[in-house]
Design a protein around this motif. Sequence first.
Motif, PDB file in Angstrom:
ATOM      1  N   MET A  60     -31.519  26.780  32.639  1.00  0.00           N
ATOM      2  CA  MET A  60     -30.581  25.796  32.139  1.00  0.00           C
ATOM      3  C   MET A  60     -29.404  25.650  33.101  1.00  0.00           C
ATOM      4  N   LEU A  61     -28.930  26.772  33.621  1.00  0.00           N
ATOM      5  CA  LEU A  61     -27.816  26.728  34.559  1.00  0.00           C
ATOM      6  C   LEU A  61     -28.214  26.018  35.850  1.00  0.00           C
ATOM      7  N   ALA A  62     -29.415  26.294  36.336  1.00  0.00           N
ATOM      8  CA  ALA A  62     -29.881  25.636  37.561  1.00  0.00           C
ATOM      9  C   ALA A  62     -30.067  24.133  37.328  1.00  0.00           C
ATOM     10  N   GLU A  63     -30.590  23.762  36.178  1.00  0.00           N
ATOM     11  CA  GLU A  63     -30.784  22.342  35.870  1.00  0.00           C
ATOM     12  C   GLU A  63     -29.454  21.598  35.777  1.00  0.00           C
ATOM     13  N   THR A  64     -28.495  22.194  35.101  1.00  0.00           N
ATOM     14  CA  THR A  64     -27.185  21.551  34.981  1.00  0.00           C
ATOM     15  C   THR A  64     -26.472  21.508  36.335  1.00  0.00           C
ATOM     16  N   GLY A  65     -26.602  22.565  37.116  1.00  0.00           N
ATOM     17  CA  GLY A  65     -26.009  22.572  38.451  1.00  0.00           C
ATOM     18  C   GLY A  65     -26.637  21.526  39.350  1.00  0.00           C
ATOM     19  N   PHE A  66     -27.946  21.360  39.248  1.00  0.00           N
ATOM     20  CA  PHE A  66     -28.625  20.324  40.030  1.00  0.00           C
ATOM     21  C   PHE A  66     -28.145  18.936  39.631  1.00  0.00           C
ATOM     22  N   LEU A  67     -27.979  18.703  38.339  1.00  0.00           N
ATOM     23  CA  LEU A  67     -27.485  17.398  37.882  1.00  0.00           C
ATOM     24  C   LEU A  67     -26.035  17.177  38.301  1.00  0.00           C
ATOM     25  N   ALA A  68     -25.260  18.235  38.378  1.00  0.00           N
ATOM     26  CA  ALA A  68     -23.860  18.103  38.774  1.00  0.00           C
ATOM     27  C   ALA A  68     -23.730  17.664  40.230  1.00  0.00           C
ATOM     28  N   ILE A  69     -24.740  17.931  41.039  1.00  0.00           N
ATOM     29  CA  ILE A  69     -24.717  17.470  42.431  1.00  0.00           C
ATOM     30  C   ILE A  69     -24.600  15.952  42.486  1.00  0.00           C
TER      31      ILE A  69
END
Length: 108
Positions: free
Chosen positions: A1-10
Amino acid sequence: MLAETGFLAIFLGSSHAAPVIVMWLIGGCFFRTMSGAGMIKVRADPVWRDLTCFFIIRTPAAAEYPLSWYLHHAPRWFHKAGVLFNHFTSSSCVVLFRARAALLLGRP
């Protein structure tokens, strides 16, 4: 979940307006997190179903915060109301978040 949200934040970048699709995908992450939190409470442990989990949770935390002692010694109905409020926010927060987003974007 953290990686997915971080990827979207890019994709949010430094522009003034965030892309709508990215915001909807972040909202989807929020939806999955909140609905998962609500479902795990209802399915996993019987103390959440019979509204007695705050009797157990507040026992070791009786000395951590200034109000903890008072909350620890509060009546049983107060703890059960707290669990109901927790269930309500876990289930309704997702719906209210989506409704707010639809209102701000001007879509039904």
